[in-house]
Design a protein around this motif. Structure first.
Motif: not given
Length: 341
Positions: A133, A135, A149, A159, A161, A181, A183-184, A187-188, A191, A208
Motif C-alpha cells: 500500500l 500512501i 496511481a 495499490r 492512494v 484521502v 482511494a477506492q 482500501l479505506f 489506509v 483517487p
C-alpha cells in the motif's frame, strides 16, 4: 501494455519487462507475523509524522526510513530508535508493506515512484506478506497524482492512494493532522488504520485524486483567509482596538477562521502561533506559493476561472521577496502590510 502508463506518468522509456512475468508476479510475499512500514521524506512534516508512527506501531514491527539528507535519518534514528536506515527508496519498496511518502514537489514524487516501481533487479532476499500500500501524503497536482496511481497499477507492485494532510508542523508533532484521502472504498479501512496513528481525522473524499483536489481547495481558501485576517487585525489595531479582545470577538462571530483562531498573525494573541516567535517555524510563504500555484494550475486545466487566487499569489510572492518576511510562516503577511507588532 503496462509500459505506456509508466512512460506517460514518469517520462522517458520504461522497461519492457513491465509487461512480462516479473510484473505479473509483482513483489513476492513472505510469511511472517510482523508488519513492515516505510517512510520516505523526513522534512518538516514527515519527520514528526514518522516519529508518531514509530511510537504507535508494535515494537516488533519494522520501520524503514529514507531521506535525501542522510544526516536527518541518522538524527531520527538517534532520537527515535528502532528504525532501519536504507540507502535508496527502492530498498524501502522491497522491504515494506505500507509505504508513506511526504515529498516537496510533483517531480520528487514522480522520481521516487519511478525508482520504487521499476521491475529491474528485484531482490530475492526481501519479501513482504501482503499487497503493498503506497500512501502519498505529498501536496501535488491531480494530474501528477493520477499518473503515479496509474503507473503503480500498471506495474502491479501495489495499490496507491493520495492522502495529503492539513494541520501544519504543530499538528504533525501533536499527531492531530487531518488527512484527506482519495482511494477506492475497499482500501479505506487499511489506509485509515495507518493514518490514524499520525492524525486525529481521516476523511475519504472519493476516488483517487479526490484527496489532492480537496487539499488544494482547502489551501486555496486558507491562503485568502489568511490575507483577510491579517488585513482585518491590522485595521483593528490601527484603530486602537486591543488585538486579543478583537480576536476573541472574531472567534465567536462570523469572522471566525483558522488564521484568526489558531494561527493569529498578531504577536501575543495566540501563544502557540508562529507570530510569537518572529513568525518561525510554521507553514512558510514558499509552501503557500507552491500550493496556490498547484491550485491555480488545476483550476485552469478544469476551465475554472478564479477571482482572488491570482492576487493572493502576487501578494505572497512579494512577501517572500521581502527580507523581513522571507521564509517565515505565511501569517507574516501581517508584518508585510505594516501590522503593529
Amino acid at each position: 501494455m503496462a509500459a505506456a502508463p509508466l512512460k506517460q506518468a514518469f517520462g522517458g522509456t520504461s522497461s519492457s519487462r513491465l509487461a512480462g512475468p516479473a510484473s505479473r508476479r509483482s513483489f513476492a510475499t513472505r510469511s511472517r507475523l510482523d508488519a513492515s512500514y516505510g517512510f520516505i521524506g523526513l522534512g518538516q512534516m514527515g519527520y514528526p509524522m514518522a516519529r508518531n508512527l514509530r511510537k504507535k506501531i508494535s515494537e516488533s514491527d519494522s520501520l524503514y526510513i529514507q531521506d535525501v539528507n542522510p544526516a536527518v535519518c541518522e538524527q531520527f534514528k538517534k532520537e527515535v530508535g528502532n528504525v532501519e536506515i536504507v540507502e535508496s527508496v527502492r530498498q524501502v519498496a522491497e522491504n515494506a508493506e505500507t509505504i508513506l511518502t511526504v515529498l516537496p514537489q510533483p517531480y520528487h514524487v514522480q522520481s521516487v515512484f519511478r525508482e520504487m516501481l521499476k521491475p529491474d533487479n528485484l531482490s530475492e532476499t526481501t519479501r513482504v506478506k501482503t499487497e503493498r500500500l503506497f500512501i502519498d501524503c505529498s501536496t501535488i497536482d491531480p494530474k501528477t497524482s493520477a499518473g503515479v496511481a496509474n503507473a503503480t497499477a500498471s506495474a502491479r507492485q501495489g495499490r496507491f492512494v493520495d492522502a495529503p494532510m492539513s494541520g501544519g508542523a504543530v499538528g504533525a508533532a501533536a499527531g492531530r493532522l487531518t488527512f484527506m484521502v482519495g482511494a477506492q472504498p475497499e482500501l479505506f479501512p487499511r489506509v485509515e488504520a495507518v493514518l490514524k496513528m499520525m492524525g486525529k481525522r481521516v476523511l475519504l473524499l472519493g476516488p483517487p485524486t479526490s484527496g489532492i483536489k480537496s487539499k488544494l481547495v482547502n489551501n486555496y481558501l486558507l491562503a485568502i483567509n489568511n490575507i483577510a485576517t491579517c488585513e482585518a487585525m491590522h485595521m483593528g489595531t490601527k484603530w486602537g482596538l486591543d488585538a486579543k479582545q478583537l480576536a476573541e470577538m472574531i472567534n465567536t462571530a462570523t469572522g471566525k477562521c483558522w488564521p484568526s483562531e489558531v494561527n493569529n498573525p498578531v504577536p501575543g494573541v495566540v501563544e502557540s502561533a508562529p507570530s510569537n516567535r518572529d513568525y518561525q517555524p510554521g507553514f512558510g510563504t514558499t509552501l503557500m506559493l507552491k500550493d496556490l500555484d498547484l491550485a491555480l494550475q488545476a483550476a485552469a486545466e478544469a476551465k475554472i476561472v478564479t477571482q482572488l487566487g491570482v492576487h493572493a499569489k502576487e501578494l505572497y510572492a512579494a512577501v517572500q521577496a521581502d527580507e523581513r518576511c522571507k521564509d517565515r510562516d505565511f501569517s507574516v503577511v501581517y508584518r508585510y502590510i505594516g501590522g503593529k507588532e
